[in-house]
Design a protein around this motif. Structure first.
Motif, PDB file in Angstrom:
ATOM      1  N   ARG A   1       7.549   5.868 -41.366  1.00 28.68           N
ATOM      2  CA  ARG A   1       6.284   5.811 -42.095  1.00 28.68           C
ATOM      3  C   ARG A   1       6.234   6.913 -43.161  1.00 28.68           C
ATOM      4  NH1 ARG A   1       5.677   1.298 -40.365  1.00 28.68           N
ATOM      5  NH2 ARG A   1       4.073   0.615 -38.911  1.00 28.68           N
ATOM      6  N   LYS A   2       5.421   6.657 -44.213  1.00 31.97           N
ATOM      7  CA  LYS A   2       5.298   7.607 -45.320  1.00 31.97           C
ATOM      8  C   LYS A   2       3.823   7.903 -45.585  1.00 31.97           C
ATOM      9  CE  LYS A   2       9.599   6.320 -47.656  1.00 31.97           C
ATOM     10  NZ  LYS A   2      10.235   5.944 -48.941  1.00 31.97           N
ATOM     11  N   PRO A   3       3.224   8.745 -44.753  1.00 31.81           N
ATOM     12  CA  PRO A   3       1.802   9.046 -44.970  1.00 31.81           C
ATOM     13  C   PRO A   3       1.582   9.836 -46.255  1.00 31.81           C
ATOM     14  CG  PRO A   3       2.724  10.450 -43.248  1.00 31.81           C
ATOM     15  CD  PRO A   3       3.775   9.439 -43.577  1.00 31.81           C
ATOM     16  N   LEU A   4       0.512   9.479 -46.964  1.00 29.35           N
ATOM     17  CA  LEU A   4       0.086  10.204 -48.163  1.00 29.35           C
ATOM     18  C   LEU A   4      -1.013  11.182 -47.748  1.00 29.35           C
ATOM     19  CD1 LEU A   4      -0.078   7.405 -50.894  1.00 29.35           C
ATOM     20  CD2 LEU A   4       1.250   9.511 -51.049  1.00 29.35           C
ATOM     21  N   TYR A   5      -0.660  12.450 -47.697  1.00 33.11           N
ATOM     22  CA  TYR A   5      -1.608  13.444 -47.201  1.00 33.11           C
ATOM     23  C   TYR A   5      -2.758  13.672 -48.181  1.00 33.11           C
ATOM     24  CZ  TYR A   5       0.770  14.831 -42.958  1.00 33.11           C
ATOM     25  OH  TYR A   5       1.297  14.839 -41.697  1.00 33.11           O
ATOM     26  N   GLU A   6      -3.936  13.882 -47.605  1.00 29.79           N
ATOM     27  CA  GLU A   6      -5.134  14.190 -48.385  1.00 29.79           C
ATOM     28  C   GLU A   6      -5.690  15.532 -47.936  1.00 29.79           C
ATOM     29  OE1 GLU A   6      -7.884  10.974 -48.201  1.00 29.79           O
ATOM     30  OE2 GLU A   6      -6.420   9.487 -48.898  1.00 29.79           O
ATOM     31  N   LEU A   7      -6.180  16.288 -48.905  1.00 29.99           N
ATOM     32  CA  LEU A   7      -6.550  17.686 -48.682  1.00 29.99           C
ATOM     33  C   LEU A   7      -7.809  17.990 -49.474  1.00 29.99           C
ATOM     34  CD1 LEU A   7      -5.050  20.167 -47.296  1.00 29.99           C
ATOM     35  CD2 LEU A   7      -4.130  20.650 -49.572  1.00 29.99           C
TER      36      LEU A   7
ATOM     37  N   LEU B   1      11.848  11.052 -41.058  1.00 25.82           N
ATOM     38  CA  LEU B   1      13.268  10.719 -40.942  1.00 25.82           C
ATOM     39  C   LEU B   1      13.748  10.618 -39.499  1.00 25.82           C
ATOM     40  CD1 LEU B   1      14.515  13.203 -43.691  1.00 25.82           C
ATOM     41  CD2 LEU B   1      14.077  10.756 -43.956  1.00 25.82           C
ATOM     42  N   ASN B   2      13.243  11.488 -38.645  1.00 24.86           N
ATOM     43  CA  ASN B   2      13.685  11.512 -37.250  1.00 24.86           C
ATOM     44  C   ASN B   2      12.518  11.869 -36.341  1.00 24.86           C
ATOM     45  OD1 ASN B   2      16.710  11.081 -37.262  1.00 24.86           O
ATOM     46  ND2 ASN B   2      16.545  12.777 -38.732  1.00 24.86           N
ATOM     47  N   GLU B   3      12.644  11.485 -35.085  1.00 26.33           N
ATOM     48  CA  GLU B   3      11.582  11.737 -34.120  1.00 26.33           C
ATOM     49  C   GLU B   3      11.434  13.236 -33.839  1.00 26.33           C
ATOM     50  OE1 GLU B   3      12.153   9.317 -30.615  1.00 26.33           O
ATOM     51  OE2 GLU B   3      13.095   7.756 -31.837  1.00 26.33           O
ATOM     52  N   GLY B   4      10.208  13.619 -33.499  1.00 27.73           N
ATOM     53  CA  GLY B   4       9.951  15.016 -33.157  1.00 27.73           C
ATOM     54  C   GLY B   4       8.599  15.482 -33.650  1.00 27.73           C
ATOM     55  N   VAL B   5       8.346  16.774 -33.524  1.00 28.80           N
ATOM     56  CA  VAL B   5       7.082  17.381 -33.971  1.00 28.80           C
ATOM     57  C   VAL B   5       7.408  18.452 -35.007  1.00 28.80           C
ATOM     58  CG1 VAL B   5       5.002  18.624 -33.281  1.00 28.80           C
ATOM     59  CG2 VAL B   5       6.036  16.946 -31.731  1.00 28.80           C
TER      60      VAL B   5
ATOM     61  N   LEU C   1      -1.549  14.405 -37.074  1.00 24.94           N
ATOM     62  CA  LEU C   1      -1.232  12.985 -37.243  1.00 24.94           C
ATOM     63  C   LEU C   1       0.000  12.605 -36.418  1.00 24.94           C
ATOM     64  CD1 LEU C   1      -1.925  10.385 -38.889  1.00 24.94           C
ATOM     65  CD2 LEU C   1      -0.361  11.235 -40.654  1.00 24.94           C
ATOM     66  N   SER C   2       0.034  11.377 -35.938  1.00 24.13           N
ATOM     67  CA  SER C   2       1.193  10.847 -35.220  1.00 24.13           C
ATOM     68  C   SER C   2       1.553   9.503 -35.840  1.00 24.13           C
ATOM     69  CB  SER C   2       0.871  10.667 -33.735  1.00 24.13           C
ATOM     70  OG  SER C   2       1.977  10.118 -33.045  1.00 24.13           O
ATOM     71  N   VAL C   3       2.809   9.353 -36.296  1.00 26.32           N
ATOM     72  CA  VAL C   3       3.242   8.119 -36.949  1.00 26.32           C
ATOM     73  C   VAL C   3       4.631   7.734 -36.453  1.00 26.32           C
ATOM     74  CG1 VAL C   3       1.891   8.534 -39.048  1.00 26.32           C
ATOM     75  CG2 VAL C   3       4.268   9.328 -38.917  1.00 26.32           C
ATOM     76  N   PRO C   4       4.966   6.443 -36.486  1.00 22.50           N
ATOM     77  CA  PRO C   4       6.318   6.023 -36.116  1.00 22.50           C
ATOM     78  C   PRO C   4       7.340   6.470 -37.169  1.00 22.50           C
ATOM     79  CG  PRO C   4       4.777   4.181 -36.065  1.00 22.50           C
ATOM     80  CD  PRO C   4       4.093   5.294 -36.768  1.00 22.50           C
ATOM     81  N   LYS C   5       8.557   6.636 -36.748  1.00 22.38           N
ATOM     82  CA  LYS C   5       9.659   6.975 -37.640  1.00 22.38           C
ATOM     83  C   LYS C   5       9.724   5.972 -38.792  1.00 22.38           C
ATOM     84  CE  LYS C   5      14.721   7.133 -37.694  1.00 22.38           C
ATOM     85  NZ  LYS C   5      15.938   6.811 -36.905  1.00 22.38           N
TER      86      LYS C   5
ATOM     87  N   THR D   1      -2.508  24.449 -42.421  1.00 18.70           N
ATOM     88  CA  THR D   1      -1.413  23.866 -41.652  1.00 18.70           C
ATOM     89  C   THR D   1      -1.947  22.842 -40.662  1.00 18.70           C
ATOM     90  OG1 THR D   1      -1.509  25.599 -39.965  1.00 18.70           O
ATOM     91  CG2 THR D   1       0.010  25.948 -41.814  1.00 18.70           C
ATOM     92  N   THR D   2      -1.064  21.926 -40.293  1.00 18.89           N
ATOM     93  CA  THR D   2      -1.348  20.952 -39.242  1.00 18.89           C
ATOM     94  C   THR D   2      -0.015  20.514 -38.666  1.00 18.89           C
ATOM     95  OG1 THR D   2      -2.550  18.913 -38.690  1.00 18.89           O
ATOM     96  CG2 THR D   2      -1.330  18.934 -40.764  1.00 18.89           C
TER      97      THR D   2
END
Length: 360
Positions: free
Chosen positions: A149-155, A191-195, A143-147, A208-209
């Motif tokens: 954002r609060k994605p709710l992960y689904e599994l 919180l901050n940019e990066g991977v 997933l890629s999101v802007p700083k 993992t992802t």
């Protein structure tokens, strides 16, 4: 509380037009038709419940009211949830996570949601199926999101009985860099940019992802408070401002919107400065790459900005006992002038020398 809301739906939820009439408005004859009340006709679960649930796994459901106009409304906050055998499966009833069912022991129980006079029930069998593997749902893989954002992960978890069940409510989520991403249950806070690497685990199974946090993006703009729903006199100007809100809830840097009005003949912009041209009302819109904010503007009649006494009436010498009428011109906010001699308040600095009645 439940029964009150049911009555509210039955009596007040109607399909009404702008003037309060029914959605169907007027018939072919032009006469207004009677308002048709919307009532609850059924109650159902969302999503559709599975027949079984492994011990220790939690499934989440919503209670949905089906209305007489075929629309649906989520009533989960007001529904009463019960399990006929809490020793086999429990269901939460508190406001924050109502409708969460957890398998406790082998057996079968009835899960029921009740809203007003309506209820929905399903039979749940709790099994001893073992978790074999898990995977992130496709939307959350790399997933890629802007700083901010609060994605709710689904599994999804695959079990030994062949079933595949969402397990994000039971899994533990971790980020490889807590300075960039933190978790509260299955909700990530960026919180901050990066991977970063995102891992989920339950029992001895994990997946993992990656999550890429990109620069913050503009979410909304708002017309700054003092400039909302202004009233200006004809001819007056106003310098508008907006406050941006970004995906990380910050308000900088500033933005430069394109400003428009619904009627440029009544009020028009030059940059972010509006000029009130005619008496009336307009809607003001600020636009930043399709993100907009609006406010109202009312334009009233021009007002007096300065007063000029007729030059021929300045520094007069008047014989004792004679009257002299004075002429005053109002310079208006729209650049015009208006004779205000009769409406202006006239005063004398020394009433022992001269008195005034009106402008005389």
């Amino acid at each position: 509380r439940v029964f009150f809301f049911f009555s509210f739906l039955t009596i007040l939820l109607s399909c009404s037009g702008d003037d309060g009439d029914s959605l169907s408005g007027k018939g072919a004859s032009g006469q207004k038709e009677a308002s048709i009340p919307v009532t609850v006709v059924n109650l159902k679960f969302f999503p559709e419940p599975a027949d079984s649930l492994p011990i220790g796994i939690t499934a989440e459901f919503q209670a949905i009211a089906v209305l007489s106009d075929a629309s649906e409304q989520n009533v989960n906050d007001l529904a009463l949830w019960t399990s006929s055998m809490t020793s086999i499966a429990t269901v939460t009833t508190d406001a924050t996570d109502r409708g969460r069912v957890t398998g406790v022991a082998l057996g079968t129980t009835q899960i029921t949601a009740t809203f007003g006079d309506f209820s929905a029930t399903y039979s749940l069998t709790v099994t001893d199926a073992r978790l074999l593997s898990m995977s992130f749902k496709p939307a959350f893989v790399d997933l890629s999101v802007p700083k901010g954002r609060k994605p709710l992960y689904e599994l999804d978890g695959t079990f030994s009985d062949g079933s595949t069940i969402p397990i994000q409510l039971d899994a533990t989520f971790l980020s490889s860099d807590a300075s960039k991403v933190t978790f509260a249950a299955n909700e990530a806070t960026t919180l901050n940019e990066g991977v970063v690497n995102i891992s989920a685990s339950l029992e001895t199974v994990s997946a993992t992802t990656t999550l890429t946090i990109t620069p913050k993006v503009l979410d909304s703009i708002a017309v700054v408070g003092p400039h909302q729903n202004l009233t200006l006199a004809k001819g007056k100007t106003n310098l508008y401002q907006v406050e941006p809100t970004y995906s990380d809830n910050s308000h900088t840097p500033a933005v430069t919107p394109v400003w428009t009005t619904t009627d440029p003949l009544t009020a028009s912009f030059s940059g972010n400065t509006i000029t009130a041209l005619l008496v009336g009302t307009v809607t003001v819109t600020a636009d930043v790459s399709g993100i907009t904010a609006t406010t109202g503007l009312t334009i009233g009649p021009a007002v007096v900005e300065s007063i000029v006494i007729d030059p021929s009436h300045q520094s007069l010498q008047i014989p004792k006992g004679l009257n002299q009428g004075y002429l005053a011109m109002g310079i208006m906010s729209d650049g015009t002038s208006e004779n205000i001699s009769g409406t202006a308040v006239w005063t004398s600095s020394d009433t022992n020398v001269a008195t005034l009645v009106g402008n005389v």
